[in-house]
Design a protein around this motif. Structure first.
Motif, PDB file in Angstrom:
ATOM      1  N   UNK A 103      49.587  24.873 -54.027  1.00  0.00           N
ATOM      2  CA  UNK A 103      48.815  23.634 -54.204  1.00  0.00           C
ATOM      3  C   UNK A 103      48.207  23.591 -55.602  1.00  0.00           C
ATOM      4  N   UNK A 104      47.560  24.662 -55.996  1.00  0.00           N
ATOM      5  CA  UNK A 104      46.924  24.699 -57.321  1.00  0.00           C
ATOM      6  C   UNK A 104      47.948  24.521 -58.436  1.00  0.00           C
ATOM      7  N   UNK A 145      40.094  21.584 -57.958  1.00  0.00           N
ATOM      8  CA  UNK A 145      38.640  21.427 -57.927  1.00  0.00           C
ATOM      9  C   UNK A 145      38.130  20.397 -58.923  1.00  0.00           C
ATOM     10  N   UNK A 146      38.663  20.413 -60.129  1.00  0.00           N
ATOM     11  CA  UNK A 146      38.245  19.446 -61.150  1.00  0.00           C
ATOM     12  C   UNK A 146      38.666  18.034 -60.743  1.00  0.00           C
ATOM     13  N   UNK A 147      39.857  17.890 -60.168  1.00  0.00           N
ATOM     14  CA  UNK A 147      40.316  16.571 -59.732  1.00  0.00           C
ATOM     15  C   UNK A 147      39.364  16.025 -58.662  1.00  0.00           C
ATOM     16  N   UNK A 148      38.986  16.875 -57.696  1.00  0.00           N
ATOM     17  CA  UNK A 148      38.073  16.446 -56.633  1.00  0.00           C
ATOM     18  C   UNK A 148      36.724  16.038 -57.229  1.00  0.00           C
ATOM     19  N   UNK A 208      49.958  12.735 -53.459  1.00  0.00           N
ATOM     20  CA  UNK A 208      49.358  11.387 -53.508  1.00  0.00           C
ATOM     21  C   UNK A 208      48.664  11.062 -52.188  1.00  0.00           C
ATOM     22  N   UNK A 209      49.300  11.445 -51.078  1.00  0.00           N
ATOM     23  CA  UNK A 209      48.693  11.235 -49.761  1.00  0.00           C
ATOM     24  C   UNK A 209      47.392  12.021 -49.637  1.00  0.00           C
ATOM     25  N   UNK A 210      47.400  13.263 -50.103  1.00  0.00           N
ATOM     26  CA  UNK A 210      46.193  14.084 -50.101  1.00  0.00           C
ATOM     27  C   UNK A 210      45.092  13.420 -50.933  1.00  0.00           C
ATOM     28  N   UNK A 211      45.438  12.942 -52.108  1.00  0.00           N
ATOM     29  CA  UNK A 211      44.460  12.303 -52.999  1.00  0.00           C
ATOM     30  C   UNK A 211      43.870  11.047 -52.362  1.00  0.00           C
ATOM     31  N   UNK A 248      36.109  19.422 -49.724  1.00  0.00           N
ATOM     32  CA  UNK A 248      37.532  19.591 -50.020  1.00  0.00           C
ATOM     33  C   UNK A 248      37.782  20.898 -50.756  1.00  0.00           C
ATOM     34  N   UNK A 249      37.867  21.975 -50.006  1.00  0.00           N
ATOM     35  CA  UNK A 249      38.201  23.267 -50.591  1.00  0.00           C
ATOM     36  C   UNK A 249      39.708  23.330 -50.824  1.00  0.00           C
ATOM     37  N   UNK A 250      40.111  24.247 -51.661  1.00  0.00           N
ATOM     38  CA  UNK A 250      41.543  24.471 -51.873  1.00  0.00           C
ATOM     39  C   UNK A 250      42.206  24.882 -50.560  1.00  0.00           C
ATOM     40  N   UNK A 251      41.490  25.684 -49.762  1.00  0.00           N
ATOM     41  CA  UNK A 251      42.045  26.130 -48.469  1.00  0.00           C
ATOM     42  C   UNK A 251      42.293  24.942 -47.547  1.00  0.00           C
ATOM     43  N   UNK A 252      41.344  24.020 -47.470  1.00  0.00           N
ATOM     44  CA  UNK A 252      41.517  22.835 -46.628  1.00  0.00           C
ATOM     45  C   UNK A 252      42.688  21.994 -47.130  1.00  0.00           C
ATOM     46  N   UNK A 253      42.722  21.721 -48.420  1.00  0.00           N
ATOM     47  CA  UNK A 253      43.799  20.908 -48.987  1.00  0.00           C
ATOM     48  C   UNK A 253      45.158  21.565 -48.776  1.00  0.00           C
TER      49      UNK A 253
END
Length: 114
Positions: free
Chosen positions: A48-49, A61-64, A18-21, A32-37
């Motif tokens: 994470x995925x 990726x779809x959420x972003x 939630x904090x990330x979002x 916002x790459x998966x690596x960064x997140x």
């Protein structure tokens, strides 16, 4: 009057995600790459995925992409220019943003708010 948003943006239940979002919502232009997140949340990309898929039903990726589109829709509804919205939500150009918008929404940004 704001049109209803065309989809729901599911919120994860874990505080970490939630904090990330929230951070993504505050910085939609950031890449916002998966690596960064994964580094922001101190998880592996795979973890994470997996957590994102389990908690939201969407890939990261779809959420972003959806989060950026929702931010764009709100800004367009407030009367901001398509170019300003495109740049503020991480698209390099008016045409790149318009192409994404048309692909997802079926119409151009200007036609959507007619």
């Amino acid at each position: 009057v704001m049109q209803a948003l065309p989809f729901h943006l599911p919120e994860p239940h874990s505080n970490l995600l939630r904090t990330l979002c929230k951070q993504i919502g505050e910085e939609p232009a950031r890449e916002w790459t998966t690596a960064l997140a994964a580094s922001v949340t101190n998880m592996s990309e795979r973890t994470l995925n997996r957590h994102f898929q389990q908690q939201t039903g969407l890939s990261f990726g779809e959420w972003v992409r959806r989060a950026r589109l929702m931010a764009a829709l709100m800004r367009l509804a407030q009367g901001q220019s398509v170019l300003r919205v495109a740049l503020d939500t991480g698209y390099g150009s008016h045409s790149a943003f318009t192409a994404m918008f048309r692909r997802v929404m079926g119409v151009s940004p200007s036609d959507y708010f007619r």
